[in-house]
Design an enzyme around this catalytic site. Structure first.
Site, mmCIF file in Angstrom:
data_model
loop_
_atom_site.group_PDB
_atom_site.id
_atom_site.type_symbol
_atom_site.label_atom_id
_atom_site.label_comp_id
_atom_site.label_asym_id
_atom_site.label_seq_id
_atom_site.Cartn_x
_atom_site.Cartn_y
_atom_site.Cartn_z
ATOM 1 N N GLY A 145 0.826 -1.196 0.000
ATOM 2 C CA GLY A 145 0.000 0.000 0.000
ATOM 3 C C GLY A 145 0.866 1.255 0.000
ATOM 4 C CB CYS A 146 0.142 4.717 -1.053
ATOM 5 S SG CYS A 146 -1.491 4.941 -0.291
ATOM 6 C CE1 TYR A 147 -1.019 8.245 4.266
ATOM 7 C CE2 TYR A 147 -2.996 6.907 4.052
ATOM 8 C CZ TYR A 147 -2.410 8.153 4.139
ATOM 9 O OH TYR A 147 -3.175 9.287 4.100
ATOM 10 C CB THR A 149 5.317 2.200 -0.006
ATOM 11 O OG1 THR A 149 4.716 1.040 -0.603
ATOM 12 C CG2 THR A 149 6.600 2.522 -0.743
ATOM 13 C CB ALA A 150 5.562 6.608 2.703
#
Length: 341
Positions: A145-147, A149-150
């Site tokens: 997911g995007c969150y 990953t960061a």
């Protein structure tokens, strides 16, 4: 190789089209949509130079005409289709959350029927910088997911080094509106979002168990986090700030050496010195910018990371995983600079 995209009309699907179109070893194959039909440029006029048609899903035809399949679909869709595609021998890269969690956890957090356990066990988590070796042999790659990953890219090095008090991790994250997808929602109207900053899912975001699962795996201990996301009135980007206490005496130089050692050969990790990460500095790219700051007065470390949620947080990382899976140079088709201004 021809690459099909299921879910071509969403933002992630549109980014995949853009990236694959310029990839030296991939070609845009079938574009599948369950909601729209006809020329793709009727949905996305910026793709008017393409002659591709949106098609309904025909699994036999899909597998006959394509070598690799990307799924950029809402939760609960890939869990049904991925096994049918994989058993026909095709490589699947899933951008949804359907193969990131065990069945009971997935059902609790997504309120959807989970994928069959036999296929879940075969899926590899595609956080490229940490699980790239496993990706090379995977038939099903579960794109993070995007969150997560960061967050994980910033957090995992210090968890592996065992310098953090794992009970003290607090995560504040801010995302642009495209993270919510392209569907019509009242809360995403311009007048609702513009000149506004708001938290959401404070009572529990569905990415929490994903972050905890892989943070715990790297740390070798159970980790539970406090995580609050916020919606920012911009199109793209995620900026994450992580706070944690240290259990070892560290300096900024020691922290720097930890990150440098782990990410020395990672082409898309940029360690920031003399500046803090900003979403503008990664927009339209597959880079993740990471920085750290030791607050000696409080004994806490502050970690910051920035990504483009549609790129490193979705389509860009999916193509990076395709490169790893096929044995191509990891950065193939992804080496362009961020957009600026």
């Amino acid at each position: 190789m021809k690459a099909a995209i299921i879910g071509s009309t969403g933002y992630g699907g549109a980014e995949l089209i853009r990236l694959i179109q310029n990839h030296p070893f991939l070609e845009v194959g079938s574009l599948i949509s369950t909601s729209r039909a006809g020329p793709v440029d009727k949905i996305y006029p910026h793709l008017s130079h393409l002659s591709s048609e949106l098609q309904e899903l025909d699994l036999d035809l899909l597998c006959e005409n394509n070598d690799m399949v990307f799924l950029a679909t809402p939760p609960g869709v890939s869990s049904q289709w991925t096994p049918l595609i994989a058993e026909r021998g095709k490589i699947v890269i899933d951008l949804s959350g359907d193969f990131r969690l065990y069945p009971e956890t997935y059902q609790a957090w997504y309120d959807k029927e989970p994928a069959p356990i036999t296929w879940l066990k075969k899926a590899v988590y595609g956080l490229s910088e940490w699980f790239g070796r496993q990706v090379k042999d995977a038939q099903i790659i579960s794109n993070p997911g995007c969150y997560p990953t960061a967050i994980l890219l910033a957090l995992l090095p210090l968890l592996q080094a065992k310098v953090l008090d794992i009970s003290s991790i607090i995560i504040d994250a801010k995302s642009g509106v495209t993270g919510a997808g392209r569907g019509l929602q009242q809360g995403l109207l311009f007048t609702e979002v513009n000149e506004n900053l708001r938290p959401y899912k404070v009572d529990g975001h569905q990415h929490i168990p994903e972050i905890e699962r892989f943070a715990s795996q790297v740390a070798g201990d159970s980790i539970y986090i406090n995580f609050v996301p916020h919606l920012v009135p911009m199109n793209r980007g995620i900026l994450v700030t992580i706070y944690a206490k240290l259990v070892k005496d560290c300096s900024n130089q020691v922290l720097k050496e930890i990150y440098q050692t782990i990410y020395e050969a990672a082409p898309f990790i940029r360690l920031c010195e003399g500046r803090w990460p900003e979403t503008k500095h990664v927009q339209g790219s597959n880079y993740c910018d990471i920085a750290w700051h030791l607050n000696k007065r409080t004994g806490q470390v502050i970690l910051l990371s920035a990504i483009d949620n549609l790129m490193k947080g979705a389509a860009g990382q999916a193509v990076q995983n395709a490169n790893l899976r096929m044995g191509w140079p990891e950065e193939t088709g992804l080496t362009f600079s961020p957009l600026f201004p």
